[in-house]
Design an enzyme around this catalytic site. Sequence first.
Site, short mmCIF file in Angstrom:
data_model
loop_
_atom_site.label_atom_id
_atom_site.label_comp_id
_atom_site.label_asym_id
_atom_site.label_seq_id
_atom_site.Cartn_x
_atom_site.Cartn_y
_atom_site.Cartn_z
N ARG A 171 0.81 -1.22 0.00
CA ARG A 171 0.00 0.00 0.00
C ARG A 171 0.84 1.27 0.00
O ARG A 171 0.48 2.28 0.61
CB ARG A 171 -0.95 0.02 1.20
CG ARG A 171 -1.91 -1.15 1.26
CD ARG A 171 -2.85 -1.18 0.05
NE ARG A 171 -3.69 -2.37 0.10
CZ ARG A 171 -3.36 -3.55 -0.43
NH1 ARG A 171 -2.21 -3.68 -1.08
NH2 ARG A 171 -4.15 -4.59 -0.33
N SER A 253 -11.38 0.14 2.68
CA SER A 253 -10.70 -0.13 3.95
C SER A 253 -10.11 1.17 4.48
O SER A 253 -9.33 1.82 3.80
CB SER A 253 -9.60 -1.18 3.75
OG SER A 253 -10.15 -2.40 3.34
N GLU A 357 -5.79 4.67 5.57
CA GLU A 357 -5.44 4.41 4.17
C GLU A 357 -5.88 5.53 3.24
O GLU A 357 -5.19 5.82 2.26
CB GLU A 357 -6.04 3.08 3.73
CG GLU A 357 -5.58 2.64 2.36
CD GLU A 357 -5.96 1.21 2.04
OE1 GLU A 357 -6.26 0.92 0.86
OE2 GLU A 357 -5.98 0.38 2.96
#
Length: 361
Positions: A171, A253, A357
Site C-alpha cells: 500500500r 478499507s 489508508e
Amino acid sequence: MSDVTKQPGAAIPALAELTTLRVGGVPERLIAPTTGAELIEAATGLWSSDEAWAILAGGSNTVAADDGFDGTVLHVVTRGIERLDAPTGEVRLRVQAGEPWDDVVRYAVTNGLAGIEALSGIPGSTGAVPVQNVGAYGQEVKSVLVAAEVLDADSLEVRRLEASDLALTYRSSIFKHGYEGLITAVELRLAQAGADASAPGSPVAYPQLAAALGVDLGARVPLEAARESVLALRRSKGMVLDADDADSVSAGSFFTNPIVPEAVARQLPGDAPRWAVAADDQPDDGPALVKLSAAWLIEHSGISRGFALPGSRAAVSGKHTLALTNRGGATAREILELATFIQARVSNDFAINLQPEPTFL
C-alpha cells in the site's frame, strides 16, 4: 477542457458528489480535462501559479473536508485503453489515468488476459493504483505494472518511471513518501491466457478466494469465474458500490494492516492473524517484519460491526470492521471522530497505531 467554474449557469458540484464516502463541501474551482494533453496542460498551469490545488480522480479513497477546498480541484477523468506491441503470449496495455479501474479488469477478463482478475470490483481510477500499489485476494498491481507516465511537479516534464523506480511495497510507493507528480497513464503487462473470459486465469493465491471457488490454492479457474467470485466476496463485505447497500458508502478499507517487527507480533494473543512479509519488502538490516490484521485488532479492542458514536451518522460497516461508512448525511468530521476513537482503542489495548489508508483532502 471542462472548467465548471466558467460554464454559464453551471454549479460546481460538492466533493461529496465526487467521492464514494459522500462527504465534502464545494471547492472554489473545479476543472476536468478530457484528454491527456489537456490534463498535462491544466496541471502545468496550476503548478506554475501560486494557486492552491488538489487532484481528485475516482474519489474512492478520499475523505474531503466539510468546508470544501479553497483552491482548484483538478478532476482526472481522461479515459482510454490502448494495446501496445508486446512479445508473444504477453499483452501490454496503456491505460489513461482516469479510466475506472474495474473497467480495465473487465476489459482484461473479457479478452482472455490474466493477471488482474483478483483485483475486480476495486473502485477508483487507474492512475491511483500505483500510488497505493493496490492489491487484493493474492494479486498486486506491482506484479503487472511496467511503468507509469508521470508529469513531474518540479520539472513540469512528463517522465516515464519504470515500476522499479516507484518503490512499490504494501500500500505504498514514492508518491506516499514525498515525490510530487501526476500519473497521466500506466502501462500494464498481462498474460494472453486465451481468447475470452473462459480462459484459465492466474493461479489462485488467496485461501478465502480458493475456498469460495471450491479449489485448492494454486489451481487455475476460468477468468470469468475468478472475477465473479471476487465480486461476490467484495459485495458480501459491502466493498462494491451499491445504491441499495448503506455499507458500500465508504472509502473502502479505512486502515492498513499494520506491519510490525516480529517481536511486537509475538506480544499479541496466539489467535491474532499474522502473515509473513514478502522477502523483497523486508529491510536489509534489522528485525524481520510481520503483517497483522487491522480488522482483528479493531474487533478485539471492543469495536463491533455497525458500531457508531452516540448521535453520529458515521458508523463501522455492518459487514466488516475495516470500513467506516456514511449512514446518511454524515460529515467528514464525524468520520474522523470515529476513526480517531478506533485508533485510540487499538492503541490502548495493543500498543499498535493504526494508519489511515485514505487521502485527506
